[in-house]
Design a protein around this motif. Sequence first.
Motif, PDB file in Angstrom:
ATOM      1  N   SER A 127       0.808  -1.217   0.000  1.00 27.17           N
ATOM      2  CA  SER A 127       0.000   0.000   0.000  1.00 27.17           C
ATOM      3  C   SER A 127       0.841   1.266   0.000  1.00 27.17           C
TER       4      SER A 127
ATOM      5  N   THR B  12      -1.186   1.826  -5.952  1.00 28.71           N
ATOM      6  CA  THR B  12      -2.597   2.186  -5.832  1.00 28.71           C
ATOM      7  C   THR B  12      -3.433   0.941  -6.120  1.00 28.71           C
TER       8      THR B  12
ATOM      9  N   TRP C 120      -5.444  -2.533   8.903  1.00 30.75           N
ATOM     10  CA  TRP C 120      -4.864  -2.007   7.656  1.00 30.75           C
ATOM     11  C   TRP C 120      -5.956  -1.478   6.729  1.00 30.75           C
TER      12      TRP C 120
ATOM     13  N   HIS D 288      -6.238   2.187   5.207  1.00 37.17           N
ATOM     14  CA  HIS D 288      -6.147   2.290   3.744  1.00 37.17           C
ATOM     15  C   HIS D 288      -7.425   1.715   3.140  1.00 37.17           C
TER      16      HIS D 288
ATOM     17  N   PRO E 225     -10.012   0.185   1.055  1.00 37.51           N
ATOM     18  CA  PRO E 225     -10.022  -0.239  -0.345  1.00 37.51           C
ATOM     19  C   PRO E 225     -11.230   0.337  -1.090  1.00 37.51           C
TER      20      PRO E 225
END
Length: 550
Positions: free
Chosen positions: A63, A67, A88, A92, A94
């Motif tokens: 990550s 991208t 995670w 971040h 998705p």
Amino acid sequence: MLSIAGTDPSGGAGTAADLKSITAAGGYGMSVVTTLVAQNTHGVRDLHVPPTDFLRAQLEAVSDDVTLDAVKTGMLGTTGIIETVAAWCDEHPPAVLVVDPVMIATSGHRLLQPEAEQAMIEFCRRATVVTPNIDELAVLTGSPRAADEAEALDQAARWSAATGVAVVVKTGHLDTRRVTNTWVHPDGTLISVPSTRIDTTSTHGTGCSLSSALATRLGRGDAPGTALAWATEWLHEAIAHGAALQVGSGHGPVDHGHRSRRLQAAASAAPWFAPDAVPPVLGSPQDLGAPRRDPEARVPAAVAPAGPWTAALWAAGAEVNAAIAGSGFVRALVDGSLTRHAFEFYLAQDALYLNGYSRAMAALAARSTELDAQVFWSGAAHGCLTEEAELHRTWLGDRPAPVAGPVTSAYTDFLLATALGEDRAVGVAGVLPCFWLYAQVGAMLPAVPADHPYAAWLDTYRDPGFVTATESALAHVERELAAASPAVRARAARAYLTACRHELEFFEQALRLEPGEYGGRAEAPVQPRIQAPAAVSAEAPAAALAGSVR
């Protein structure tokens, strides 16, 4: 596209299956390993769980640099792993998160400890869509195992409405011939993709493969229904051809690459026939050289040849005839697994083909010197136009006029050029396969059950009137070849074989489409995780099937 899952050294499941599926679906695959698994087609022998710090390091390495269009999770195994991946994902988020909640094996064995099972249930709330099997759906929703599809859909709908997360309900573990994958929206909208059960033991890794392919198609911007249709159709083909891989002696893997290889072969620019496939002159039927061909490919003609020349043509085209009988389109049409969009495309192209085919036969009627030939070819041309009108009336209706695809155009252009620009014997040989090969398919069909989705269409292949017309066409071709010069006979044989190959291409073209690529209903792209995807309407019931034969 990132896969977060365990390994499988035999290649059928886990990250190995995920990466193959991602590639097949058109994505660039990356993998983060949660668990090292020693397994093969007979089962798991041992496993090793690396420290969660190393898992975190893998996730951050990806990550921090790449991208991600979509993330798919598979085997997460322990509470620590689930919590690490969840943290995670929170840091971040998705754009698309597909969760395959690996909790219960096909055998019914529980794969997670109770606390990890609860952690997985909570983790699923982060997903765009979850893809549980029937047993996992029961655990996820806190319900008894669904006894049928309706109960499973009800469980999924209630959970989806409560969490805002879509669910794909898979009925492969239920005891039915027809199976479906259904996308259940939080608003209650259903998008069902039907398929047919395949009698095979090569099903290892199907759950991993479906979820990875689905994530990839969603990540590239496909709408939910389109993505699910692609993944379902691709996986059905992969399952159907898995046994041919001959990997292992247990439950083998699916063939992730079969569709790609099939399309690659279809795109080949190699000539269909070698230069010496047909001699430059044919003084006798034996000169056509049929004995050189594969004896196992030869099957008796359902409509008998009219004489030695048409018998030689049938023998020469044996391999193409066998390819048609065993083609993916014909097999799917017969067993009912052919998708609706492929069938509709086929019918639309058929209407366009019949128009060109009728013009070719009208040209043969105009060039014929004997009255019976003039009557037969002109009558056949009129029949084609009548069938085309029936297709438009009963199926195409007021839809926009279809556009001929390159396969259809190539075939009709060939027929017209042959009928108008070649000796008459060459022209009649070129139009013969449309009669003979379709009569052959009709004769080979098993009994069609009343609930078959294409029963009305398949029954037309057995039409006695079409068999009679085929017999007449054979008689005319036999007479023309007997009267032709050796050089003209050779060109006629090549025209016949070329038309046979065009017939194979005509069938198979419908399996070279992406779902929604031709005349499909556009849908809005899938929304980011937790938010409900935009609602889409379920497709209308199938229209009445036309009663023509092609």
